[in-house]
Design a protein around this motif. Structure first.
Motif: not given
Length: 101
Positions: A13-21
């Motif tokens: 699970s990833l926090d979408p706010d931390t996705i750069e690209r």
């Protein structure tokens, strides 16, 4: 949080706010703002759709909370009875202090 599947089959699970690209090399690679990289089985379009769905759910929850229609729109509390809903607080006009001359 968005759920993705790593190439090893492990769910993450990833926090979408931390996705750069997100890049589509031969495999899809998700780059985070802290420098971490995740190779996932989902396509770039699927990752983007999950980010959009997550943000839309947050906006919808905020809308319901602001209107007082649902006290727990994401069902975060697992209580048997939900707290009572409340409406917006009435605004009372106030007077600003008069400047002294």
């Amino acid at each position: 949080m968005i759920g993705l599947t790593r190439r090893s089959g492990e769910r993450c699970s990833l926090d979408p706010d931390t996705i750069e690209r997100v890049e589509a090399r031969p495999e899809t690679v998700v780059f985070l703002t802290d420098g971490a990289k995740y190779c996932v089985v989902e396509t770039v379009d699927q990752v983007i759709r999950r980010v959009l769905d997550d943000r839309a759910a947050v906006i919808a929850a905020c809308y319901l909370l602001d209107r007082g229609e649902d006290p727990d729109p994401l069902q975060l509390s697992r209580r048997e009875t939900a707290p009572p809903a409340h409406g917006p607080v009435p605004v009372r006009p106030g007077r600003l202090p008069q400047p002294s001359v």
